[in-house]
Design an enzyme around this catalytic site. Sequence first.
Site, PDB file in Angstrom:
ATOM      1  N   GLY A   1     -52.227 -23.213 -23.758  1.00 28.83           N
ATOM      2  CA  GLY A   1     -53.394 -23.805 -24.415  1.00 28.83           C
ATOM      3  C   GLY A   1     -53.705 -25.198 -23.892  1.00 28.83           C
TER       4      GLY A   1
ATOM      5  N   ARG B   1     -38.255 -23.569 -19.352  1.00 29.33           N
ATOM      6  CA  ARG B   1     -38.702 -24.837 -19.938  1.00 29.33           C
ATOM      7  C   ARG B   1     -37.609 -25.902 -19.883  1.00 29.33           C
ATOM      8  NH1 ARG B   1     -42.252 -22.135 -24.741  1.00 29.33           N
ATOM      9  NH2 ARG B   1     -44.194 -22.174 -23.577  1.00 29.33           N
TER      10      ARG B   1
ATOM     11  N   LYS C   1     -61.091 -12.352 -24.402  1.00 29.79           N
ATOM     12  CA  LYS C   1     -62.294 -12.760 -25.125  1.00 29.79           C
ATOM     13  C   LYS C   1     -63.169 -13.799 -24.430  1.00 29.79           C
ATOM     14  CE  LYS C   1     -60.464 -12.144 -29.766  1.00 29.79           C
ATOM     15  NZ  LYS C   1     -59.819 -12.965 -30.790  1.00 29.79           N
TER      16      LYS C   1
ATOM     17  N   GLY D   1     -51.140 -19.328 -20.096  1.00 33.37           N
ATOM     18  CA  GLY D   1     -50.600 -18.139 -20.750  1.00 33.37           C
ATOM     19  C   GLY D   1     -50.397 -16.902 -19.915  1.00 33.37           C
TER      20      GLY D   1
HETATM   21  P1  AMP Z   1     -56.029 -13.956 -23.076  1.00 33.59           P
HETATM   22  O1  AMP Z   1     -54.901 -14.263 -24.029  1.00 33.59           O
HETATM   23  O2  AMP Z   1     -57.381 -14.126 -23.657  1.00 33.59           O
HETATM   24  O3  AMP Z   1     -55.851 -14.608 -21.729  1.00 33.59           O
HETATM   25  O4  AMP Z   1     -55.943 -12.406 -22.836  1.00 33.59           O
HETATM   26  C1  AMP Z   1     -54.832 -11.774 -22.292  1.00 33.59           C
HETATM   27  C2  AMP Z   1     -54.788 -10.377 -22.779  1.00 33.59           C
HETATM   28  O5  AMP Z   1     -55.977  -9.720 -22.444  1.00 33.59           O
HETATM   29  C3  AMP Z   1     -53.652  -9.603 -22.189  1.00 33.59           C
HETATM   30  O6  AMP Z   1     -52.748  -9.256 -23.194  1.00 33.59           O
HETATM   31  C4  AMP Z   1     -54.342  -8.371 -21.608  1.00 33.59           C
HETATM   32  O7  AMP Z   1     -53.650  -7.173 -21.890  1.00 33.59           O
HETATM   33  C5  AMP Z   1     -55.674  -8.360 -22.307  1.00 33.59           C
HETATM   34  N1  AMP Z   1     -56.694  -7.656 -21.526  1.00 33.59           N
HETATM   35  C6  AMP Z   1     -57.067  -7.890 -20.267  1.00 33.59           C
HETATM   36  N2  AMP Z   1     -58.005  -7.012 -19.879  1.00 33.59           N
HETATM   37  C7  AMP Z   1     -58.240  -6.207 -20.918  1.00 33.59           C
HETATM   38  C8  AMP Z   1     -59.101  -5.095 -21.139  1.00 33.59           C
HETATM   39  N3  AMP Z   1     -59.918  -4.657 -20.180  1.00 33.59           N
HETATM   40  N4  AMP Z   1     -59.085  -4.506 -22.366  1.00 33.59           N
HETATM   41  C9  AMP Z   1     -58.275  -4.957 -23.333  1.00 33.59           C
HETATM   42  N5  AMP Z   1     -57.444  -5.984 -23.189  1.00 33.59           N
HETATM   43  C10 AMP Z   1     -57.414  -6.624 -21.998  1.00 33.59           C
END
Ligand code: AMP
Length: 401
Positions: free
Chosen positions: A381, A31, A202, A358
Amino acid sequence: MKLNFKDKEALIRVDFNVPLDKEYKITDDTRIREALPTIQHILAQGGSVILMSHLGRPLEKLNADGSINKQKFTLQHLVKHLKKKLKTKVHFADDCVGKSAVKKAAALKPGEVLLLENTRFYPEEEKGDLAFAKKLAALGDIYVNDAFGTAHRAHASTTIVAQFFDKDHKTFGFLMEREIENATRAMHNPARPVTCVTGGSKVSDKIMLLEKFLDYADNIIIGGAMAYTFFLAKKGAVGNSLVEVDKLATARDFLKKAKTAGVKVLLPKDSICADKFAADAATQIAPSNQIPDGWMGLDIGPAAARQFAGVIRKSMTVIWNGPMGVFEMPAFAEGTKIVAKACASATKKGAFTMVGGGDSVAAVNQLKLAKKVSFVSTGGGAMLEFLEGKELPGIKAIREL
Ligand code: AMP
């Protein structure tokens, strides 16, 4: 940056929220390095620079007696490193507003730098307090916003402060310009075919992004845990995979909208399943809609990875946000790795590829592929909201009078 900074004091909002170790040594200076071109440009023009930033969340991690843990959250930790990088005098004001900041800002000579103390020592910062922003604004002649990572926050130093400068006295820094240019390029009149790749945990976090992608994507790839909510919505068996049971209707609705819009949605045909959420779990490959009871999908399977990579390699624009699996564990990193490599080879063939937000950025860095894609965004974000089509307050504040 079109403004002339000669003999001017530039008040620059940078994102110096860098990770520090237990001895307060910087463990990753990305950064800081990203902010250098803007600072150096202004210094080279004969201006002086006042830097303001936040570091961590000091007000959420107070000392036992309720005071701020200044030892941990002070920006003083960065002074030595900044001096080394900028090769000029870097002064430090132990308060971002108040007498000492005013005095030190006034004494600044062309070519010199003043770093202000953590703006988040004041609750007024995150509240976007007008009086506090006015005090910050009084320190400089020109306001420069180069902190893309916080551009989605209407905080005092990222947004409100801009009200005190007219359009000839406020501007984006080079980093902000690049972020805006690249994301805009990806979203408006992109070269086709356009493939948007999403992953992560999610559906609820990414649904706005998915819906926006319907406006301009030819293909939308959905990996990560998100995919299992879609499989469950389609009455598949997902075992213990991470799902959002309250988002099944959302998922079904999205698939319907995609069909109407003529956008192809690709879900992973198969998955690497684990018997527990652990790096040393037993694994097996199964179709993603037939995950055995007691098992969970933690990565896309080899057939899915092959299919996704093929689509990405044939694309002329790729936007990728979110890992394909639990890439933090080597056993479940392969899908993300293959997608990252496919982005790199699409780039080599002339595609514009952008990784934003992220964890996919962390994955690309971990795989040392950051230089092999067209653009890696610094804003988690903020990039997500930009791609969702939202007008970020930090950007709006510079653009309007
Ligand atoms: P996000 O912050 O929503 O972009 O999610 C990222 C996180 O999702 C990472 O820490 C991954 O380990 C997790 N992730 C990705 N695929 C899976 C999965 N199939 N089951 C559980 N966690 C997951």
